[in-house]
Design an enzyme around this catalytic site. Sequence first.
Site, mmCIF file in Angstrom:
data_model
loop_
_atom_site.group_PDB
_atom_site.id
_atom_site.type_symbol
_atom_site.label_atom_id
_atom_site.label_comp_id
_atom_site.label_asym_id
_atom_site.label_seq_id
_atom_site.Cartn_x
_atom_site.Cartn_y
_atom_site.Cartn_z
ATOM 1 N N ARG A 148 0.851 -1.204 0.000
ATOM 2 C CA ARG A 148 0.000 0.000 0.000
ATOM 3 C C ARG A 148 0.880 1.246 0.000
ATOM 4 O O ARG A 148 1.629 1.475 0.956
ATOM 5 C CB ARG A 148 -0.907 -0.011 1.227
ATOM 6 C CG ARG A 148 -1.957 1.085 1.274
ATOM 7 C CD ARG A 148 -2.754 0.977 2.569
ATOM 8 N NE ARG A 148 -3.816 1.962 2.650
ATOM 9 C CZ ARG A 148 -4.298 2.460 3.791
ATOM 10 N NH1 ARG A 148 -3.792 2.058 4.946
ATOM 11 N NH2 ARG A 148 -5.274 3.328 3.791
ATOM 12 N N PHE A 163 1.214 10.631 1.752
ATOM 13 C CA PHE A 163 0.720 10.021 2.985
ATOM 14 C C PHE A 163 1.733 9.017 3.528
ATOM 15 O O PHE A 163 2.498 9.325 4.426
ATOM 16 C CB PHE A 163 -0.642 9.377 2.751
ATOM 17 C CG PHE A 163 -1.277 8.792 3.983
ATOM 18 C CD1 PHE A 163 -0.952 9.245 5.254
ATOM 19 C CD2 PHE A 163 -2.232 7.783 3.870
ATOM 20 C CE1 PHE A 163 -1.541 8.702 6.395
ATOM 21 C CE2 PHE A 163 -2.833 7.237 4.996
ATOM 22 C CZ PHE A 163 -2.482 7.699 6.258
ATOM 23 N N GLN A 175 3.163 1.356 3.089
ATOM 24 C CA GLN A 175 2.908 0.327 4.099
ATOM 25 C C GLN A 175 3.376 -1.029 3.601
ATOM 26 O O GLN A 175 3.226 -1.379 2.439
ATOM 27 C CB GLN A 175 1.412 0.274 4.427
ATOM 28 C CG GLN A 175 1.053 -0.708 5.535
ATOM 29 C CD GLN A 175 -0.412 -0.592 5.939
ATOM 30 O OE1 GLN A 175 -1.036 0.437 5.718
ATOM 31 N NE2 GLN A 175 -0.962 -1.638 6.529
ATOM 32 N N ASN A 179 -1.877 -1.146 12.485
ATOM 33 C CA ASN A 179 -2.623 -2.016 13.391
ATOM 34 C C ASN A 179 -4.090 -2.093 13.000
ATOM 35 O O ASN A 179 -4.534 -1.423 12.061
ATOM 36 C CB ASN A 179 -2.465 -1.546 14.848
ATOM 37 C CG ASN A 179 -2.959 -0.128 15.067
ATOM 38 O OD1 ASN A 179 -4.064 0.234 14.661
ATOM 39 N ND2 ASN A 179 -2.136 0.696 15.722
ATOM 40 N N PHE A 191 4.372 1.254 8.547
ATOM 41 C CA PHE A 191 4.310 2.221 7.452
ATOM 42 C C PHE A 191 5.398 3.266 7.630
ATOM 43 O O PHE A 191 5.885 3.502 8.741
ATOM 44 C CB PHE A 191 2.931 2.867 7.312
ATOM 45 C CG PHE A 191 2.451 3.638 8.520
ATOM 46 C CD1 PHE A 191 2.683 5.002 8.637
ATOM 47 C CD2 PHE A 191 1.726 3.002 9.523
ATOM 48 C CE1 PHE A 191 2.217 5.716 9.730
ATOM 49 C CE2 PHE A 191 1.260 3.707 10.627
ATOM 50 C CZ PHE A 191 1.506 5.066 10.729
ATOM 51 N N LEU A 212 -2.501 10.617 13.550
ATOM 52 C CA LEU A 212 -2.268 9.218 13.921
ATOM 53 C C LEU A 212 -1.607 9.087 15.298
ATOM 54 O O LEU A 212 -1.447 7.970 15.797
ATOM 55 C CB LEU A 212 -1.385 8.529 12.871
ATOM 56 C CG LEU A 212 -1.953 8.475 11.457
ATOM 57 C CD1 LEU A 212 -0.952 7.834 10.510
ATOM 58 C CD2 LEU A 212 -3.274 7.701 11.424
ATOM 59 N N HIS A 243 -0.957 4.925 16.670
ATOM 60 C CA HIS A 243 0.086 4.109 16.062
ATOM 61 C C HIS A 243 1.419 4.469 16.706
ATOM 62 O O HIS A 243 1.693 5.643 16.952
ATOM 63 C CB HIS A 243 0.150 4.341 14.551
ATOM 64 C CG HIS A 243 -1.128 3.989 13.840
ATOM 65 N ND1 HIS A 243 -1.350 2.755 13.269
ATOM 66 C CD2 HIS A 243 -2.255 4.712 13.640
ATOM 67 C CE1 HIS A 243 -2.552 2.739 12.723
ATOM 68 N NE2 HIS A 243 -3.131 3.914 12.941
#
Length: 292
Positions: free
Chosen positions: A173, A178, A181, A222, A233, A242, A246
Amino acid sequence: DSTYDRGRTALFAPNQVIKGWKIAMQEMREGDKWELYLPSELAYGNRQKGAHIKPGSVLHFVLEILQVNPPRTPLDFVKDNYVVFIIVVLGIFSWVMSSEGGGGAQHKKVPLTEATSGANPRVFFDVQIGEEEPLRITFELFSNLVPRTAENFRQLCTGEVDGCHFKRSPMHRIIPRFMAQGGDFTRGNGTGGKSIYGECFEDEFDNGMVSHTARGLLSMANRGPNTNGSQFFITFKSTTFLDGKHVVFGQVVEGMEVLDRLEEVGSQSGKPIQPVRVVDCGDTAASKAKSE
């Protein structure tokens, strides 16, 4: 639900929509069409919404910006907070009964400079994009701040635990502006992976947390609080929303230019336009000793 099916557009201002939409809308431009997967904390949280969206749902949207309207008057600007957007919404929801992020509790923030130490371990990824020559990224792991999380990642790089190794696993991903991942070495699609401690382990905030304020930070992916496995990531920009959900456990110290290349093969849906794999990985200290 779909405004395409209804044959009409929808008119929204960023302060009239859920948090995940607001973040996306501020990044999008006219003509952009993004696919969004929003954890519950960026959607409706633990609230029921209508008959279909359950508490804790992860929502799936496709947003297309058709037109951005300027503010009508100063009063309208104050009222709406931002310029008004016209959005076409496609394929509104598919829900999952657990959020994608962690608990979001308040934790002491630790400056990045305090987490950084010459005594921290370093590991490397050799990342291959398509059939290109592999490119190396070197990470510092914050074992002085989050020792269990750092050790999990280190051993997943070295393969010390049987069946737990990042080698040959994909970066499944990648979303420009952004993050990238990876870490799903069992299924390769973001639904698998496991930690060296078992299926998953708890969030490590006991000593505080590093905020997601910079490019090149390494953080745990997660499925909710205390569900850390092997997926991680790498941030492409500040993602402070976040924080507390995370665990940041490292940073890129060499190969920052490789992130530029990763962004080039990313997409707004998250699916890379070329295959991206970790073809080799390990502990830099062990790699250096072996070469000598």
